[in-house]
Enzyme design. Structure first.
Site, mmCIF file in Angstrom:
data_model
loop_
_atom_site.group_PDB
_atom_site.id
_atom_site.type_symbol
_atom_site.label_atom_id
_atom_site.label_comp_id
_atom_site.label_asym_id
_atom_site.label_seq_id
_atom_site.Cartn_x
_atom_site.Cartn_y
_atom_site.Cartn_z
ATOM 1 C CG ASP A 10 -1.726 1.176 1.411
ATOM 2 O OD1 ASP A 10 -2.349 1.587 0.424
ATOM 3 O OD2 ASP A 10 -1.753 1.737 2.526
ATOM 4 C CG ASP A 12 -1.768 7.539 0.389
ATOM 5 O OD1 ASP A 12 -1.279 8.671 0.466
ATOM 6 O OD2 ASP A 12 -2.112 7.010 -0.691
ATOM 7 C CE LYS A 283 11.180 0.763 46.048
ATOM 8 N NZ LYS A 283 10.631 1.890 45.242
ATOM 9 C CB THR A 289 14.032 2.952 33.006
ATOM 10 O OG1 THR A 289 12.887 2.898 33.862
ATOM 11 C CG2 THR A 289 14.371 1.571 32.495
ATOM 12 C CG ASN A 291 10.388 6.512 33.755
ATOM 13 O OD1 ASN A 291 11.314 5.805 34.161
ATOM 14 N ND2 ASN A 291 9.180 6.046 33.533
ATOM 15 C CD GLU A 342 10.028 3.086 31.488
ATOM 16 O OE1 GLU A 342 10.796 2.543 32.306
ATOM 17 O OE2 GLU A 342 8.868 2.710 31.305
ATOM 18 C CE1 TYR A 354 13.385 9.444 39.392
ATOM 19 C CE2 TYR A 354 14.721 9.157 41.375
ATOM 20 C CZ TYR A 354 13.856 8.636 40.415
ATOM 21 O OH TYR A 354 13.481 7.327 40.476
ATOM 22 C CG PHE A 372 8.604 -10.750 27.952
ATOM 23 C CD1 PHE A 372 9.552 -11.481 27.265
ATOM 24 C CD2 PHE A 372 8.466 -9.393 27.652
ATOM 25 C CE1 PHE A 372 10.364 -10.888 26.309
ATOM 26 C CE2 PHE A 372 9.274 -8.788 26.700
ATOM 27 C CZ PHE A 372 10.221 -9.534 26.029
HETATM 28 P P1 ADP Z 1 11.438 5.375 38.352
HETATM 29 O O1 ADP Z 1 10.309 4.427 38.307
HETATM 30 O O2 ADP Z 1 11.172 6.575 39.202
HETATM 31 O O3 ADP Z 1 11.917 5.742 36.993
HETATM 32 P P2 ADP Z 1 13.654 3.541 38.548
HETATM 33 O O4 ADP Z 1 13.724 2.453 39.549
HETATM 34 O O5 ADP Z 1 13.416 3.211 37.121
HETATM 35 O O6 ADP Z 1 12.609 4.594 39.088
HETATM 36 O O7 ADP Z 1 15.001 4.340 38.706
HETATM 37 C C1 ADP Z 1 15.288 5.357 37.812
HETATM 38 C C2 ADP Z 1 16.213 6.418 38.366
HETATM 39 O O8 ADP Z 1 17.445 5.825 38.751
HETATM 40 C C3 ADP Z 1 16.542 7.395 37.283
HETATM 41 O O9 ADP Z 1 15.609 8.456 37.231
HETATM 42 C C4 ADP Z 1 17.929 7.870 37.657
HETATM 43 O O10 ADP Z 1 17.810 9.017 38.493
HETATM 44 C C5 ADP Z 1 18.516 6.710 38.469
HETATM 45 N N1 ADP Z 1 19.514 5.916 37.748
HETATM 46 C C6 ADP Z 1 20.645 5.438 38.321
HETATM 47 N N2 ADP Z 1 21.369 4.740 37.450
HETATM 48 C C7 ADP Z 1 20.699 4.749 36.273
HETATM 49 C C8 ADP Z 1 20.975 4.186 34.989
HETATM 50 N N3 ADP Z 1 22.062 3.486 34.738
HETATM 51 N N4 ADP Z 1 20.057 4.393 34.000
HETATM 52 C C9 ADP Z 1 18.939 5.092 34.246
HETATM 53 N N5 ADP Z 1 18.641 5.651 35.441
HETATM 54 C C10 ADP Z 1 19.509 5.495 36.467
HETATM 55 N N1 RBF Z 2 8.348 -3.522 28.904
HETATM 56 C C1 RBF Z 2 7.516 -4.374 28.318
HETATM 57 O O1 RBF Z 2 6.397 -4.540 28.754
HETATM 58 N N2 RBF Z 2 7.888 -5.070 27.195
HETATM 59 C C2 RBF Z 2 9.122 -4.946 26.658
HETATM 60 O O2 RBF Z 2 9.401 -5.582 25.647
HETATM 61 C C3 RBF Z 2 10.049 -4.065 27.285
HETATM 62 N N3 RBF Z 2 11.313 -3.924 26.810
HETATM 63 C C4 RBF Z 2 12.160 -3.053 27.432
HETATM 64 C C5 RBF Z 2 13.450 -2.904 26.937
HETATM 65 C C6 RBF Z 2 14.354 -2.022 27.537
HETATM 66 C C7 RBF Z 2 15.734 -1.888 26.981
HETATM 67 C C8 RBF Z 2 13.946 -1.270 28.661
HETATM 68 C C9 RBF Z 2 14.893 -0.316 29.323
HETATM 69 C C10 RBF Z 2 12.664 -1.420 29.162
HETATM 70 C C11 RBF Z 2 11.763 -2.307 28.568
HETATM 71 N N4 RBF Z 2 10.466 -2.482 29.024
HETATM 72 C C12 RBF Z 2 9.604 -3.341 28.428
HETATM 73 C C13 RBF Z 2 9.955 -1.541 30.038
HETATM 74 C C14 RBF Z 2 10.007 -2.025 31.432
HETATM 75 O O3 RBF Z 2 8.830 -2.768 31.655
HETATM 76 C C15 RBF Z 2 10.014 -0.748 32.278
HETATM 77 O O4 RBF Z 2 11.236 -0.126 32.130
HETATM 78 C C16 RBF Z 2 9.759 -1.045 33.726
HETATM 79 O O5 RBF Z 2 8.425 -1.442 33.857
HETATM 80 C C17 RBF Z 2 10.007 0.166 34.605
HETATM 81 O O6 RBF Z 2 9.110 1.195 34.358
HETATM 82 MG MG MG Z 3 12.123 4.272 35.436
#
Ligand code: ADP
Ligand code: RBF
Ligand code: MG
Length: 416
Positions: A10, A12, A283, A289, A291, A342, A354, A372
């Site tokens: 396709d 568009d 945790k 990650t 965010n 993230e 943060y 998964f």
């Molecule tokens: P949240 O749910 O608040 O994002 P996470 O458990 O994902 O909490 O932790 C993310 C925080 O951890 C980031 O906002 C950052 O401040 C810190 N952090 C420490 N190391 C890393 C890393 N390698 N990559 C991303 N974030 C990191």
């Molecule tokens: N979440 C999903 O539900 N499915 C995925 O395939 C998935 N892949 C991810 C890959 C990477 C590299 C990262 C950093 C995160 C991924 N996540 C995925 C998100 C993950 O569930 C999320 O980071 C945690 O729930 C924390 O918010």
């Molecule tokens: Mg996060």
């Protein structure tokens, strides 16, 4: 099952992002008639020929003016915009690949021939590959009796390709197109362009002889190898050329598109503040990650194809640039209600950051988001994504982007 002998594409919403142009113009026209464009009106019109689009829109919204008049009102607005329609992610890559491996393919579009020409006017490479190759097949909406959801364009494309419908695989974004291809006895891979998304198509059946076999978030997730067709050759890190394992498969998250990271034609440059997420990265997964504030990146986030990506990251104005792997999307495993961006930065930080500004250059596509069966499986996959991204970021052209000037610009909270 009949092997795939030809692809029918396709135009568009699959190759060109004309949908946003059409919606913009449709909004303006229906407003002139005292109405507002609804999702339902957009959905029924999607993928059809222009006059049929307008007659559907008028019917759904209760506009009295004849479809011919609405069409005439829209034409000058659209004519000025067609040439600007952006290519969708993965589209040019796919067309280049098909042409390079000599696989027969065609375009089957609802667009009239003259509009097709307007849409191609500034896309020299695409036009060359689609319409100006020896043996090119392009079937336009005004060259067949009935438009989609009838099968006419698809059957005519198959006839010109000299391939039976069972040997054709159709790539479509619209419900009307998927219906037409199914009616023509073909298999269909759907890449929805419609905001309503994949629910429109029901569940795909990979083993079906006819109808929807796969629904994908973008063309980047399309793997020709799934259909016994030659795999893409641009994946990073490159597969060994001499070894016995020619498949490139089995590596990390790349499995779903043949293994490896796809270098992106259009690199995404995104800057935003690091905000609190759902509090489960470190945790629950042991994978923090950072965010990025969805408000700061609203436009780029809405447009970005969901998936897992590789790139480069810089925190605030710190001197280092780090490799990163990131997820853009809805985290199907956790069924989030909000689209997030993230990054897991592949570096060990002493403390959280943060509130700081994160600058990202996103340059590689790793795989689509997935669900998964267990948390362990998700975590293992994310670690594989990280490994493949680390390796890909050592390769050209991704490695050079570590020096991208965007990462060196002063990082005001709003960014560029
Ligand atoms: P949240 O749910 O608040 O994002 P996470 O458990 O994902 O909490 O932790 C993310 C925080 O951890 C980031 O906002 C950052 O401040 C810190 N952090 C420490 N190391 C890393 C890393 N390698 N990559 C991303 N974030 C990191
Ligand atoms: N979440 C999903 O539900 N499915 C995925 O395939 C998935 N892949 C991810 C890959 C990477 C590299 C990262 C950093 C995160 C991924 N996540 C995925 C998100 C993950 O569930 C999320 O980071 C945690 O729930 C924390 O918010
Ligand atoms: Mg996060």
């Amino acid at each position: 099952m009949e092997p795939v002998k030809a692809l029918i594409l396709d135009l568009d919403g699959l190759i060109l992002d004309t949908e946003s142009l059409c919606v913009e113009v449709a909004r303006e026209i229906v407003a002139r008639h005292g109405k507002q464009l609804t999702l339902e009106a957009h959905r029924v019109a999607l993928g059809k020929r222009p006059l049929e689009c307008w007659s559907d829109v008028a019917k759904v919204l209760g506009i009295e003016a004849p479809a011919e008049q609405l069409l005439a009102e829209s034409e000058p607005l659209l004519a000025a915009r067609w040439a600007q329609a952006p290519l969708l992610p993965g589209a040019l890559r796919l067309v280049r690949h098909l042409a390079a491996c000599g696989l027969p393919f065609a375009v089957a579009t609802s667009t009239p021939r003259a509009t097709f020409a307007a849409k191609m006017s500034r896309k020299d490479e695409l036009r060359g590959l689609l319409a100006e190759r020896p043996g090119s097949v392009v079937v336009c909406g005004d060259e067949v009796e009935r438009g989609k959801p009838h099968p006419d364009v698809f059957l005519e494309a198959a006839r010109q390709l000299d391939v039976a419908p069972q040997g054709c695989l159709v790539l479509e974004d619209a419900p009307s197109g998927a219906e037409g291809a199914t009616a023509g006895g073909m298999r269909v891979v759907v890449v929805p362009s419609f905001v309503g998304g994949s629910r429109e198509y029901g569940t795909a059946d990979p083993s079906a002889r006819v109808g929807v076999v796969e629904v994908l978030p973008s063309l980047l997730a399309f793997s020709p190898a799934t259909y016994g067709l030659p795999p893409f050759r641009d994946l990073l890190p490159p597969a060994p050329t001499d070894g016995s394992d020619e498949s490139q498969g089995g590596q990390g998250g790349g499995k779903q598109h043949g293994g490896g990271v796809i270098p992106m034609d259009r690199v995404l440059r995104i800057r935003g503040k690091v905000v609190k997420g759902f509090g489960r990265g470190s945790k629950e997964l042991g994978i923090p990650t950072a965010n990025v504030d969805p408000a700061a990146v609203a436009g780029s986030l809405a447009e970005a194809v969901t998936g897992i990506y590789a790139g480069w990251a810089r925190v605030g104005e710190r001197p280092e640039v780090h490799k990163t792997v990131l997820s853009i999307g809805w985290n199907p495993f956790f069924a989030n209600k909000e689209k997030t961006l993230e990054p897991w930065i592949l570096h060990s930080f002493d403390e959280a950051f943060y509130g700081e500004t994160l600058s990202l250059v996103i340059c590689g596509y790793v795989r689509p988001e997935a669900n998964f069966s267990s948390l362990e499986a998700l975590v293992a996959q994310i670690h594989q994504d990280a490994e493949i991204s680390r390796a890909a970021l050592e390769c050209c052209p991704l490695t050079g982007l570590r020096e991208d000037p965007f990462l060196r610009e002063p990082s005001g909270p709003e960014g560029a």
